[in-house]
Design a protein around this motif. Structure first.
Motif, PDB file in Angstrom:
ATOM      1  N   ILE A   1       0.831  -1.197   0.000  1.00 25.52           N
ATOM      2  CA  ILE A   1       0.000   0.000   0.000  1.00 25.52           C
ATOM      3  C   ILE A   1       0.869   1.253   0.000  1.00 25.52           C
ATOM      4  N   ARG A   2       1.904   1.247   0.832  1.00 31.96           N
ATOM      5  CA  ARG A   2       2.760   2.432   0.963  1.00 31.96           C
ATOM      6  C   ARG A   2       3.514   2.746  -0.329  1.00 31.96           C
ATOM      7  N   ASN A   3       4.016   1.712  -1.009  1.00 38.95           N
ATOM      8  CA  ASN A   3       4.834   1.920  -2.211  1.00 38.95           C
ATOM      9  C   ASN A   3       4.007   2.155  -3.470  1.00 38.95           C
ATOM     10  N   GLN A   4       2.716   1.908  -3.402  1.00 37.64           N
ATOM     11  CA  GLN A   4       1.805   2.145  -4.530  1.00 37.64           C
ATOM     12  C   GLN A   4       2.214   1.378  -5.785  1.00 37.64           C
TER      13      GLN A   4
ATOM     14  N   ARG B   1      12.034  -8.246 -11.205  1.00 44.96           N
ATOM     15  CA  ARG B   1      10.622  -8.511 -10.933  1.00 44.96           C
ATOM     16  C   ARG B   1       9.747  -7.684 -11.861  1.00 44.96           C
ATOM     17  N   ILE B   2       8.622  -8.255 -12.276  1.00 43.58           N
ATOM     18  CA  ILE B   2       7.620  -7.510 -13.023  1.00 43.58           C
ATOM     19  C   ILE B   2       6.728  -6.808 -12.017  1.00 43.58           C
ATOM     20  N   VAL B   3       6.469  -5.527 -12.242  1.00 40.72           N
ATOM     21  CA  VAL B   3       5.766  -4.702 -11.264  1.00 40.72           C
ATOM     22  C   VAL B   3       4.633  -3.942 -11.944  1.00 40.72           C
ATOM     23  N   PHE B   4       3.425  -3.983 -11.328  1.00 37.12           N
ATOM     24  CA  PHE B   4       2.339  -3.107 -11.749  1.00 37.12           C
ATOM     25  C   PHE B   4       2.624  -1.714 -11.198  1.00 37.12           C
ATOM     26  N   VAL B   5       2.635  -0.706 -12.065  1.00 38.16           N
ATOM     27  CA  VAL B   5       2.946   0.656 -11.620  1.00 38.16           C
ATOM     28  C   VAL B   5       1.803   1.612 -11.997  1.00 38.16           C
ATOM     29  N   ASP B   6       1.860   2.214 -13.169  1.00 39.14           N
ATOM     30  CA  ASP B   6       0.864   3.198 -13.569  1.00 39.14           C
ATOM     31  C   ASP B   6      -0.545   2.611 -13.533  1.00 39.14           C
ATOM     32  N   GLY B   7      -1.430   3.263 -12.811  1.00 38.07           N
ATOM     33  CA  GLY B   7      -2.811   2.806 -12.699  1.00 38.07           C
ATOM     34  C   GLY B   7      -3.063   1.890 -11.510  1.00 38.07           C
ATOM     35  N   TRP B   8      -2.001   1.361 -10.899  1.00 33.73           N
ATOM     36  CA  TRP B   8      -2.186   0.425  -9.791  1.00 33.73           C
ATOM     37  C   TRP B   8      -2.844   1.096  -8.590  1.00 33.73           C
ATOM     38  N   GLN B   9      -2.389   2.299  -8.225  1.00 36.48           N
ATOM     39  CA  GLN B   9      -2.957   2.971  -7.062  1.00 36.48           C
ATOM     40  C   GLN B   9      -4.436   3.280  -7.270  1.00 36.48           C
ATOM     41  N   GLU B  10      -4.816   3.660  -8.488  1.00 38.37           N
ATOM     42  CA  GLU B  10      -6.224   3.907  -8.778  1.00 38.37           C
ATOM     43  C   GLU B  10      -7.045   2.623  -8.636  1.00 38.37           C
ATOM     44  N   PHE B  11      -6.468   1.489  -9.075  1.00 43.46           N
ATOM     45  CA  PHE B  11      -7.119   0.188  -8.942  1.00 43.46           C
ATOM     46  C   PHE B  11      -7.340  -0.138  -7.465  1.00 43.46           C
ATOM     47  N   VAL B  12      -6.316   0.105  -6.644  1.00 46.04           N
ATOM     48  CA  VAL B  12      -6.401  -0.162  -5.203  1.00 46.04           C
ATOM     49  C   VAL B  12      -7.490   0.683  -4.557  1.00 46.04           C
TER      50      VAL B  12
ATOM     51  N   TYR C   1     -10.043   2.253  -5.952  1.00 46.32           N
ATOM     52  CA  TYR C   1     -11.381   1.994  -6.480  1.00 46.32           C
ATOM     53  C   TYR C   1     -12.017   0.790  -5.797  1.00 46.32           C
ATOM     54  N   HIS C   2     -11.197  -0.230  -5.498  1.00 50.16           N
ATOM     55  CA  HIS C   2     -11.713  -1.454  -4.881  1.00 50.16           C
ATOM     56  C   HIS C   2     -11.507  -1.483  -3.368  1.00 50.16           C
ATOM     57  N   SER C   3     -11.048  -0.357  -2.792  1.00 47.91           N
ATOM     58  CA  SER C   3     -10.836  -0.250  -1.337  1.00 47.91           C
ATOM     59  C   SER C   3      -9.945  -1.367  -0.815  1.00 47.91           C
ATOM     60  N   ILE C   4      -8.899  -1.709  -1.574  1.00 47.61           N
ATOM     61  CA  ILE C   4      -7.965  -2.764  -1.177  1.00 47.61           C
ATOM     62  C   ILE C   4      -7.086  -2.264  -0.037  1.00 47.61           C
ATOM     63  N   ASP C   5      -6.897  -3.105   0.966  1.00 51.86           N
ATOM     64  CA  ASP C   5      -6.134  -2.709   2.151  1.00 51.86           C
ATOM     65  C   ASP C   5      -5.169  -3.836   2.527  1.00 51.86           C
ATOM     66  N   SER C   6      -4.279  -3.533   3.451  1.00 47.79           N
ATOM     67  CA  SER C   6      -3.366  -4.547   3.974  1.00 47.79           C
ATOM     68  C   SER C   6      -4.168  -5.710   4.552  1.00 47.79           C
ATOM     69  N   GLY C   7      -3.784  -6.942   4.208  1.00 48.78           N
ATOM     70  CA  GLY C   7      -4.514  -8.121   4.649  1.00 48.78           C
ATOM     71  C   GLY C   7      -5.408  -8.715   3.581  1.00 48.78           C
ATOM     72  N   TYR C   8      -5.575  -8.012   2.469  1.00 45.42           N
ATOM     73  CA  TYR C   8      -6.353  -8.542   1.353  1.00 45.42           C
ATOM     74  C   TYR C   8      -5.509  -9.530   0.550  1.00 45.42           C
ATOM     75  N   PHE C   9      -6.188 -10.399  -0.234  1.00 44.34           N
ATOM     76  CA  PHE C   9      -5.529 -11.331  -1.144  1.00 44.34           C
ATOM     77  C   PHE C   9      -6.069 -11.111  -2.549  1.00 44.34           C
TER      78      PHE C   9
END
Length: 298
Positions: free
Chosen positions: A35-38, A78-89, A91-99
């Motif tokens: 979450i912190r690193n987006q 490593r392959i990393v999701f970057v641009d758009g990832w924070q918006e995805f998080v 939008y879906h209210s993803i938080d620490s502890g999610y899978f």
């Protein structure tokens, strides 16, 4: 990663997955640093196996049919999701502890299912139409030209949290002592109704309401909302859906500037919104000023 062709894998890779090959599944546990690193790092085994075939843009399909376009980078092997990832998080209210459980179908195409802290799949937000428009090809809608929507962007209000948990936004933002005082005052109170809390920035355009809060408590609410401060004064504002690029935003727009002006609200002030009535929608607003010289309405 191979040649960066948008919308498809590198044709130079000899390891490209054929369309008839079985899909690969993997999961990612969301932790605080994610979450912190987006950004989201994909598993090393997956990165080694498919890294050379992936394009610079991946498509991610969620169970409600919405298709997202996320930027990919190769960082430290490593392959990393970057641009758009924070918006995805967000939008879906993803938080620490999610899978997140992914299925990779080849050709930079993924499907994902999101499980919350109870290990149960979430209720996905409204199914907005899928779009093949790239992130920088956004077209304005007529709504963009409304008087209160001038020069709109997606970061008008800093969402602290809609459940009073630790803020994912505050951990990446420097806070003044006045800001911290207002936040402590707001979060130390007990609220009898569903609520969300925001930290106001310097500009005064509109208020973005946390999507998770809307989906859980405000579906079916009226488009005209009444805001009431603790001294009993009321303001009417407009509650609407704003379609933007890879995400949709629920926001309070028309009337919001007047509410800020009348309550002498500015950068660093904190507001807590409680949902008192749903049908004739009423939000009670408790105000916590960053400047102790101001008079708080609570």
């Amino acid at each position: 990663m191979g040649a960066k062709q948008k919308g498809g894998p590198s044709t130079s890779s000899g390891r490209m997955q054929e369309s008839h090959s079985p899909p690969m599944h993997f999961f990612k546990a969301i932790i605080t640093s994610t979450i912190r690193n987006q950004k989201l790092k994909l598993p090393r085994k997956f990165s080694r196996k498919f890294g050379n075939e992936l394009s610079a843009i991946a498509t991610i399909t969620v169970p409600n049919g919405r298709i997202w376009k996320l930027g990919l980078q190769k960082i430290g092997g490593r392959i990393v999701f970057v641009d758009g990832w924070q918006e995805f998080v967000e939008y879906h209210s993803i938080d620490s502890g999610y899978f997140l459980v992914f299925r990779y179908d080849g050709f930079s195409k993924f499907h994902v299912r999101i499980l919350d802290k109870s290990a149960t799949e979430i209720d996905y937000p409204w199914n907005a139409p899928s779009s093949d428009v790239e992130p920088h090809s956004d077209e304005e809608s007529p709504e963009d030209h409304d008087q209160d929507d001038e020069d709109d962007d997606d970061d008008d209000v800093e969402i602290i949290d809609n459940k009073m948990f630790a803020s994912t936004h505050l951990c990446r933002r420097q806070m003044s002592m006045k800001n911290k005082r207002a936040i402590r005052a707001a979060t130390s109170c007990k609220y009898a109704h569903p609520s969300f809390i925001v930290l106001l920035p310097g500009h005064k355009k509109n208020l973005h309401v946390p999507m998770g809060f809307v989906m859980k408590y405000m579906q079916g609410c009226s488009q005209v909302i009444t805001l009431e401060t603790c001294n009993g004064k009321k303001w009417q504002v407009t509650f609407s859906l704003k379609e933007r690029r890879t995400t949709n935003k629920i926001r309070i727009s028309k009337g919001w500037r007047g509410f800020l002006r009348d309550n002498n609200l500015g950068a660093g002030d904190v507001c807590v919104f409680e949902l008192i009535k749903k049908k004739a929608t009423l939000l009670k607003v408790s105000i916590y000023y960053a400047d102790p010289e101001k008079k708080c309405s609570k």
